[in-house]
Write an enzyme that holds these catalytic residues in place. Structure first.
Site, PDB file in Angstrom:
ATOM      1  N   GLY A  11       3.100   1.636 -22.902  1.00 47.66           N
ATOM      2  CA  GLY A  11       1.811   1.264 -23.486  1.00 47.66           C
ATOM      3  C   GLY A  11       0.960   2.483 -23.799  1.00 47.66           C
ATOM      4  N   ARG A 265      -5.888  -6.997  -2.018  1.00 52.51           N
ATOM      5  CA  ARG A 265      -4.461  -6.709  -1.885  1.00 52.51           C
ATOM      6  C   ARG A 265      -4.150  -5.863  -0.653  1.00 52.51           C
ATOM      7  NH1 ARG A 265      -2.641  -5.358  -8.104  1.00 52.51           N
ATOM      8  NH2 ARG A 265      -2.937  -7.489  -8.815  1.00 52.51           N
ATOM      9  N   GLU A 349      -0.380   5.560 -16.347  1.00 50.18           N
ATOM     10  CA  GLU A 349      -0.178   5.638 -14.901  1.00 50.18           C
ATOM     11  C   GLU A 349       0.195   7.050 -14.450  1.00 50.18           C
ATOM     12  OE1 GLU A 349       1.812   2.147 -13.375  1.00 50.18           O
ATOM     13  OE2 GLU A 349       2.040   3.068 -11.395  1.00 50.18           O
ATOM     14  N   LEU A 366      -3.958  -1.405 -17.812  1.00 52.42           N
ATOM     15  CA  LEU A 366      -3.685  -1.573 -19.243  1.00 52.42           C
ATOM     16  C   LEU A 366      -4.908  -1.125 -20.047  1.00 52.42           C
ATOM     17  CD1 LEU A 366      -1.843  -5.024 -19.336  1.00 52.42           C
ATOM     18  CD2 LEU A 366      -0.833  -2.771 -19.683  1.00 52.42           C
TER      19      LEU A 366
END
Ligand code: FAD
Ligand code: SF4
Ligand code: SF4
Ligand code: FES
Lengths: 536, 239
Positions: A11, A265, A349, A366
């Site tokens: 991406g 999380r 990333e 993203l």
């Protein structure tokens, strides 16, 4: 010669390439597989953006992101990302991304964990897939030159300035240089260091990050690795948050609940890990939701559990474990997305751009890659245009050729695949959701020993055609390099913050409100802390 | 469990038999096991291991499967995909197949402002699920005789953009898929059977034929092969 060499066709890389073309730059993309095989395809949840012209909502997005970063996010970068989010998503929409729609024809949005509002734009559960493929279609349209199956080995750097990179052509097993006026690294994260305990694609070996370290570049916040609490026990395949969001419960084998499933999380991951440490097994239970509901709302999760775990969640418990999911750390960049090596930029990333800090919000990665790829490309192009004298240094190619030839003759006494598995386990146990000085140091000495043994590992496939044994060996070398750096960073941060939890220092400490910086001098790892926002 | 793989050994294509001690593995798990424990030179591609990155398609007993999405059966024969040069073992050159996307203009070409409704998005939902695993391409019998055929996934993608209200230049797409495109398909349905994502390229091709007639195109084989009404010898107006 190209103005911008983009390494990585996920991406981040493809967005960058398209933006570069829009700006009129000569651009080339090189990647180790084919673009649509990048890990970006795996993203499901969505991409964050406030689509209304509502200052308050944008402010809330900024605040959510800052809070989640736990003092390690830079307000200026986060503001830039959130304020440009709408432009980014509408740009994706204009090139054809099939975002899901509401009944009244707007881009549909949903709420992800840690967010105040519904701001994640999505395409069913295929957000990453559909973004990546649409980007690829546009690259085809724009005739963007993409070279596949070429593996980044090293950056070509002289006097702190980049001149290109060396690649291994996987089909011919030959080293070749590509010179460029500027270079953007978009090679993705390194969560696959946790081999066997990661939701990531097996390509996520941090090659670009490791190459930057070898080239004298600085890395930052490596110790921040986000663990996802619900990966399938055997395969580490992700069962998305929506299962817990819909009312899924976490139980041990005695049927006891042990945590509020809707916590963050890392809190849930820690609770699950504690149970497993006690010798318990942990399960996700969605049986009470009923077949009809599951078929309607969680069909993908059901399918994954049946196929990869051999159980049907309608009547069985789903065995799970926490797994490494996203790496917040990466190549340290300044606000202009340039690394400490002049002309070398990093996005996606692979970069640590002071946006996620100690923890990433779902839907922000993203977003980051779409927004910052544009800025990085603009800055890289400016850099390229200003560059007058250019050389084509040859030393790096020679070194890499020698290395490659040597690998064919290494004695192969120690099996690197076994080491890779071992290191995955050790990192998971000692540098996973819980960390402690003594365990981190034990892991570090194991990794350093493995580094010493590397010359005895080598390959058994000696072919000069598409040698994946050799490619995996180099990836393993990168993993070792980064494991060492990750451990040093985790040892240095004597506090707990976000995803980095130290049992010996369970509280956060104001004096560590800074980016941990790692680099190499004469082969030796060095570390420091730099205030967020300061030049690295 | 025993199974066979068509490999490239000493530059020749050979079938090799293996036995592995795994229980109910996916094909990808079996291949990984072989590579780690038996033969380091075994060559194949993979990535996500969860049927989304499209890296691992192969042929199993002549049918295309994703290795990570298929449970190995006793005595299976594993082979590389067709219509691309086999580089080594199960790895095939994809560039030829991917080139069909360019040739068929399978992208949003000229953007126009349009409100995309819930239904509009649903109309292209299934086609945009494509993971470019190239299984359908490998399954298509037409490519065996006509290497220039655009093939199923490219045509599905064209249909997806033809159906996208944001595309201002539909005609251009319809024009480029006439030759070696929609009319060359025999509608055998092999591609539909092969697709792991439940996409139906055959039907998309049919829809594109319908669309083409709106632009004045018709089946060229009908007028050529059959000769058309005039050539047949009777003149309808002479009735
Ligand atoms: C299961 C899962 C779900 C996720 N869900 C979401 C979500 O809902 N929302 C969200 O925002 N984020 C999500 N993420 C995170 C997000 O998908 C990633 O952070 C993002 O896609 C990374 O994109 P990238 O372009 O930086 O890297 P990647 O997509 O990993 O691409 C890296 C590219 O670099 C190339 N490359 C790597 N090494 C080399 C080398 N040595 N030489 C040449 N090329 C190389 C690769 O071939 C590839 O083309 C999810 C991640 C996972 C694993
Ligand atoms: S239906 Fe058409 S495209 Fe599909 S396999 Fe048959 S001939 Fe090929
Ligand atoms: S249409 Fe189906 S089989 Fe063909 S490439 Fe796409 S996902 Fe694969
Ligand atoms: S490994 Fe990604 S589709 Fe099979």
């Amino acid at each position: 010669m190209v103005d911008i060499l983009i390494i990585g066709g996920g991406g981040a890389g493809l967005s960058g390439a398209l933006r570069a073309k829009e700006m009129g730059a000569k651009v080339l993309v090189v990647n180790k597989a084919y673009p649509t095989r990048a890990q970006t395809s795996m993203a499901q949840g969505g991409i964050n953006a406030v689509l209304e012209d509502d200052k308050e909502k944008i402010k809330a997005h900024i605040e959510d992101t800052l809070r989640s970063s736990m003092g390690l996010g830079d307000e200026e970068m986060i503001r830039k990302m959130c304020e440009n989010a709408k432009e980014g998503v509408l740009w994706l929409d204009r090139i054809g991304v099939p975002f899901s729609r509401t009944e009244d024809g707007k881009i549909a949005q949903r709420k992800l964990g840690g967010a105040k509002d519904k701001r994640a734009c999505y395409s069913q559960d295929y957000t990453g897939l559909k973004i990546l493929h649409t980007l690829y279609d546009q690259c085809v349209k724009e005739n963007i030159e993409i070279l596949n199956e070429k593996f980044l080995l090293n950056f070509i750097v002289e006097d702190g300035e980049v001149f290109g990179a060396t690649f291994l052509d996987i089909r011919e097993m030959k080293v070749e240089p590509i010179y460029a006026k500027s270079v953007i690294v978009a090679t993705g994260g390194y969560a696959h260091l946790y081999h066997g305990f990661s939701t990531n694609s097996s390509h996520a070996t941090g090659d670009g990050v490791a190459a930057a370290l070898r080239a004298g570049g600085k890395l930052s916040n490596l110790e921040f690795v986000q663990f996802h609490p619900t990966a399938l026990k055997n395969s580490s395949i992700l069962i998305s948050e929506s299962a817990r969001g819909a009312g899924g419960k976490l139980l041990n084998q005695k049927g006891e609940r042990f945590v509020d499933e809707l916590k963050t999380r890392d809190e849930v991951s820690r609770a699950v890990f504690r149970e497993i440490e006690k010798g318990n097994e942990v399960f996700l239970d969605i049986r009470h939701l009923g077949e009809e509901f599951i078929e309607e709302n969680l069909p993908q999760e059901r399918k994954l559990a049946i196929f990869y775990e051999g159980i049907d969640p309608i009547k069985d418990l789903i065995p799970i474990k926490p797994a490494a999911h996203y790496t917040m750390g990466g190549i340290a960049v300044n606000r202009d997305l340039q690394s400490s090596i002049r002309g070398l930029f990093a996005i996606g990333e692979a970069s640590e751009a002071m946006t996620h800090g100690a923890n990433r919000l779902g839907g922000n990665s993203l977003l980051e890659l779409v927004v910052f790829s544009k800025d990085a490309v603009r800055n890289a192009y400016e850099f390229a245009k200003k560059r007058d004298s250019f050389k084509e240094p040859k030393e790096q190619i020679k070194k890499d050729e020698n290395f490659l030839n040597a690998v064919y003759y290494l004695p192969n006494k120690i099996d690197f695949y076994e080491k890779r598995e071992m290191i995955g386990k050790i990192l998971y146990q000692n540098c996973g959701v819980f960390r402690e000085d003594i365990n981190l140091k034990a892991a570090l000495s194991y990794v350093r020993q493995a580094q010493k043994e590397l010359p005895f590992m080598g390959i058994s496939d000696k072919s000069r055609v598409y040698n994946t044994n050799l490619v995996e060996f180099i990836e393993f070398g990168n993993m070792l390099e980064l494991s060492e750096a990750l451990l040093v960073a985790a040892i240095s941060r004597r506090e707990s913050r976000g995803a980095h939890f130290r049992e010996d220092f369970p509280k956060s400490d104001k004096s560590y409100e800074a980016r941990s910086i790692i680099w190499k001098e004469e082969g030796v790892i060095c570390g420091d802390f730099v205030k967020v926002g300061n030049e690295i | 469990m025993r199974f066979r793989i068509r490999r490239t050994l000493e530059e020749k294509s050979q079938i090799v038999e293996y036995e592995i001690p795994l229980e109910n593995p996916t094909l990808l798990e079996a291949l990984n096991y072989l590579k780690l424990k038996v033969d380091r030179s075994l060559t194949f591609s993979s990535g996500c291991r969860s049927e989304i990155c499209g890296s691992c398609a192969v042929r199993v007993n002549g049918k295309e499967k994703l290795a990570c999405g298929y449970k190995l059966q006793e005595n299976d024969l594993i082979e590389p995909l067709r219509y691309g040069e086999v580089i080594r073992d199960l790895v095939v050159d994809m560039n030829g197949a991917l080139d069909t996307l360019k040739r068929s203009k399978a992208y949003l070409d000229s953007f126009k402002e349009a409100t995309i409704t819930y239904e509009d998005e649903k109309r292209i939902e299934i086609q945009t699920d494509c993971i470019l695993c190239v299984s359908c391409f490998s399954s298509c019998p037409v490519l065996e005789v006509n290497g220039e055929f655009l093939g199923p996934f490219a045509l599905t993608r064209v249909y997806r953009y033809v159906n996208d209200k944001r595309e201002a230049n539909v005609k251009d797409k319809i024009d480029v898929i006439q030759k070696n495109g929609i009319w060359d398909c025999t509608l055998c349905g092999e591609c539909t059977m092969a697709c792991p994502q439940g996409i139906d390229p055959k039907n998309d091709i049919l829809m594109l034929r319908g669309k083409s007639s709106e632009f004045g195109y018709s089946d060229p084989s009908f007028s050529q092969g059959f000769g058309g009404f005039d050539d047949f010898g009777f003149n309808p107006s002479g009735f």
